[in-house]
Structure formats: structure tokens, C-alpha cells
Design an enzyme around this catalytic site. Structure first.
Site, PDB file in Angstrom:
ATOM      1  N   PRO A  10       0.854  -1.188   0.000  1.00 40.17           N
ATOM      2  CA  PRO A  10       0.000   0.000   0.000  1.00 40.17           C
ATOM      3  C   PRO A  10       0.889   1.236   0.000  1.00 40.17           C
ATOM      4  CG  PRO A  10       0.171  -0.868   2.230  1.00 40.17           C
ATOM      5  CD  PRO A  10       0.972  -1.790   1.346  1.00 40.17           C
TER       6      PRO A  10
ATOM      7  N   GLU B 231       0.250   5.325  -0.128  1.00 40.29           N
ATOM      8  CA  GLU B 231      -0.624   6.485  -0.208  1.00 40.29           C
ATOM      9  C   GLU B 231      -0.067   7.496  -1.203  1.00 40.29           C
ATOM     10  OE1 GLU B 231      -3.869   8.972   0.732  1.00 40.29           O
ATOM     11  OE2 GLU B 231      -3.492   6.848   1.113  1.00 40.29           O
TER      12      GLU B 231
ATOM     13  N   GLN C 286      -7.009  -1.921   3.700  1.00 42.13           N
ATOM     14  CA  GLN C 286      -6.259  -1.534   4.896  1.00 42.13           C
ATOM     15  C   GLN C 286      -6.960  -0.412   5.667  1.00 42.13           C
ATOM     16  OE1 GLN C 286      -2.421   0.853   5.085  1.00 42.13           O
ATOM     17  NE2 GLN C 286      -1.587  -1.216   5.375  1.00 42.13           N
TER      18      GLN C 286
ATOM     19  N   CYS D 298       2.686   3.575   8.735  1.00 43.96           N
ATOM     20  CA  CYS D 298       2.798   4.866   8.066  1.00 43.96           C
ATOM     21  C   CYS D 298       3.615   5.829   8.922  1.00 43.96           C
ATOM     22  CB  CYS D 298       1.416   5.448   7.794  1.00 43.96           C
ATOM     23  SG  CYS D 298       1.484   7.065   6.969  1.00 43.96           S
TER      24      CYS D 298
ATOM     25  N   ASN E 294       9.782  -6.192   3.954  1.00 45.50           N
ATOM     26  CA  ASN E 294       9.438  -5.065   3.082  1.00 45.50           C
ATOM     27  C   ASN E 294      10.456  -3.950   3.290  1.00 45.50           C
ATOM     28  OD1 ASN E 294       7.290  -2.315   3.408  1.00 45.50           O
ATOM     29  ND2 ASN E 294       7.696  -3.244   1.428  1.00 45.50           N
TER      30      ASN E 294
ATOM     31  N   GLU F 234      12.903  -1.116   0.541  1.00 48.13           N
ATOM     32  CA  GLU F 234      14.120  -0.898  -0.247  1.00 48.13           C
ATOM     33  C   GLU F 234      14.478  -2.092  -1.140  1.00 48.13           C
ATOM     34  OE1 GLU F 234      16.390   2.485  -1.023  1.00 48.13           O
ATOM     35  OE2 GLU F 234      14.707   2.205   0.353  1.00 48.13           O
TER      36      GLU F 234
END
Length: 336
Positions: free
Chosen positions: A7, A9, A68, A98, A199, A201
Site C-alpha cells: 500500500p 498512499e 487496509q 505509516c 518489506n 528498499e
């Protein structure tokens, strides 16, 4: 090995999910967050952010999409999760990752990682509110300032019903600055019994293989790396199976994807914002494709959708010029 689409944004919305999942290699997507803040949201909010809910919870290519939620009130999140579950997403994911200041300041995202007890209560409340067959998953970072509470947070998530945990290998304060600390995910993976997905890079096949080795995770979540190289998931799968043949998606295959993306966003993005969206994707594609650099330079200063479409070959350039001439004549006639 499972490969998930992250996800993101402001970047990876349903339009890009549609196009990227056409390429193949992605097993599941997670939507950008739906902010829950003190109210029970109407169904139209869920379907606006995750329109795949209107199509069986899958992208047009058939890839499942988890929706989510982001918030900090266990009761309000549970109420919204129950309503969302009625729309039958492929799962409900909870955002504890986030790093945005505006999100953290109002209670949500990675700012909650200083309070493992609260995130445990959030997961437990959502798990109780959602039908048992529906997965409840979570995405977290290593922590707020450091990774000292990463294991505590993961135990709180897994112990209260999260069936899978994605760990972004940076802290809230790290934001998106490289490097990602994949080796710190290993302690989380060893501490819980649910699957842990790494998760952060992962731009290349080499990054993916090193991330798997350092984290101990077999599965990965791909974000900006697959936006920059839409064939990355297929390349990772091929490399994992021992293939030495190049699986790179050629630029000729990228062109119809760009055209499809342009057509999709034309249906829901205002004209004044569409040029920015295509430039945003071209900007990332420059990391992998020299041709994207050329295309980006050509349209960088153009803000007219029709001129963008003509410059990128989405429409016939001569037809565009003829239309411009006709419009000019119409304006002159109107003035006369």
C-alpha cells in the site's frame, strides 16, 4: 514464496494496482489506508478507495486485494472492520507502519509502535468483529525511534489474532531513507509463529535475494521497486527458481501499460491532476528504463492532458493538432 504489492498512499492506488497486476507475479495486494477517526464510515468510502470491493475483492487480473484500515480506537476500528467485511475484501489489513507526521500526530500508523498493548487491543477487537475465515493482517515498522520494541509489537499482533505480519525494515524516524535494516526483521520472524513478510528498499532481484537471506523471510512485499520495474515480481520468481535467463519486461511491453494507466485515470482523476500522475510514474520508471527518461524529459513541463497524450503516443499527434486548429477556429467564430 509469496509476493505482495504494497500500500502506498498517493502513488499505488487501484489504477496502478490494476496495471501492475496485469504483468503477473503478484499474489496479493494491500490497498492504501482508509482513515478511521471516530465515525462509522459509509460503504461508499470503502468502495471509493478500494473499488475492487465491487468486483469480488480482486483486481481485473484476478489478484486478491486486502483493504487496509488506519486508526487508533479499537472500538471504532472494529465497527468499521465489520462493515468493511460485509463488502468481502480478500482480507483486512491494519496499518502500524505509516511514518507521516500528520497521521502519527492524530493517532495512527507507526506512531502506535510505542504502545504494544494498544496495538494488541486493536487487533483483538478487529479480529472479533470480522468473520473468522477472513484474514486479519498487519503492517508494522521496526519501531518509532529504534527497533527495541519490534518483537514486543509483533508478539502483540500475532498473539491477538493477526494471521500475517509485514515488517517494513525501517523505523518511523527513518522514513524512507535508505538503507533498510533487513537483518532486524530476523528477530521478529523468530519470535512469532505466523508468517512474517519483509518489506523495504527492494529495488532489484539482488536486493530481494539479499533481503530474504538477511531477514530469513521467504516472502516479500514490493513497493516503489515494482512501480519502477513492473516486471520485478516475475524476475524475482525466475531467480528463485534458478533461472539465468533475463525476465526483464521490455519497454515495448511498458508502452501499452502506460497507455492503459492513462485511460484508467482519465475516468476518475481531474484533468489538472492527470499529467502529474503520469509524470510521477515515469519519474520512477527512469530508474529502470532509459526510454522513460526520454519520455519524462519530453513531458516534464507540459500540463495539458491532450498534449501529454500526444507526446507519449497515446493518441495520434496529427489528430491532436487538427483538433487544436478546430478549437481555435471555434473560439474565433464565437468571438466574432
Amino acid at each position: 514464496m509469496t509476493l505482495l504489492l504494497a500500500p502506498m498512499e498517493g502513488l499505488l492506488d487501484f489504477s496502478l494496482r490494476d496495471v501492475l497486476t496485469r504483468v503477473g507475479g503478484v499474489d496479493c495486494c494491500v490497498s492504501e489506508f482508509i482513515r478511521v477517526s471516530g465515525t462509522l464510515l459509509p460503504e461508499r468510502v470503502f468502495t471509493r478507495i478500494v473499488p475492487e470491493l465491487l468486483a469480488g475483492g480482486k483486481t481485473p487480473a484476478g489478484v486478491p486485494v486486502r483493504a487496509q484500515l488506519l486508526g487508533s480506537d479499537p472500538v471504532c476500528l472494529a465497527d468499521n472492520a465489520a462493515r468493511l467485511a460485509g463488502l468481502r475484501p480478500a482480507g483486512i489489513d491494519l496499518n502500524f507502519g505509516c511514518p507521516a507526521k500528520i497521521v502519527n500526530r492524530h493517532g495512527g500508523g507507526a506512531g502506535l509502535l510505542d504502545d504494544p498493548e494498544l496495538i494488541g487491543r486493536i487487533v483483538a477487537a478487529v479480529r472479533r468483529a470480522v468473520p473468522q475465515p477472513m484474514p486479519v493482517t498487519a503492517k508494522m515498522r521496526l519501531g518509532v525511534r529504534d527497533g527495541s520494541r519490534a518483537v514486543d509489537c509483533a508478539l502483540a499482533l500475532a498473539g491477538n489474532g493477526a494471521s500475517e505480519i509485514v515488517v517494513h525494515a525501517r523505523t518511523k524516524l527513518d522514513g524512507y531513507r535508505p538503507p533498510a535494516y533487513w537483518e532486524q526483521i530476523a528477530a521478529v520472524r523468530e519470535a512469532v509463529t505466523v508468517p512474517v513478510i519483509a518489506n523495504g528498499e527492494i529495488w532489484t532481484v539482488a536486493d530481494a535475494l539479499r533481503c530474504r537471506a538477511e531477514s530469513g523471510c521467504s516472502s516479500l512485499m514490493l513497493g516503489r521497486g515494482i512501480v519502477a520495474n513492473p516486471g520485478l515480481a516475475l524476475e524475482i520468481i525466475a531467480a528463485s527458481m534458478g533461472s539465468r535467463q533475463s525476465q526483464t519486461l521490455p519497454w515495448t511491453a511498458m508502452q501499452p501499460l502506460l497507455r492503459a494507466y492513462w485511460q484508467i485515470i482519465a475516468g476518475h482523476v481531474a484533468d489538472r491532476h492527470r499529467p502529474g500522475r503520469i509524470k510521477q510514474w515515469l519519474h520512477l520508471l527512469r530508474r529502470h528504463y532509459p526510454q522513460a527518461e526520454q519520455a519524462y524529459v519530453e513531458v516534464r513541463t507540459i500540463n495539458d492532458p491532450a498534449r501529454i497524450a500526444a507526446a507519449l503516443g497515446f493518441v495520434d499527434a496529427n489528430a491532436h493538432r487538427r483538433q487544436e486548429a478546430a478549437d481555435s477556429i471555434d473560439r474565433l467564430c464565437t468571438v466574432a
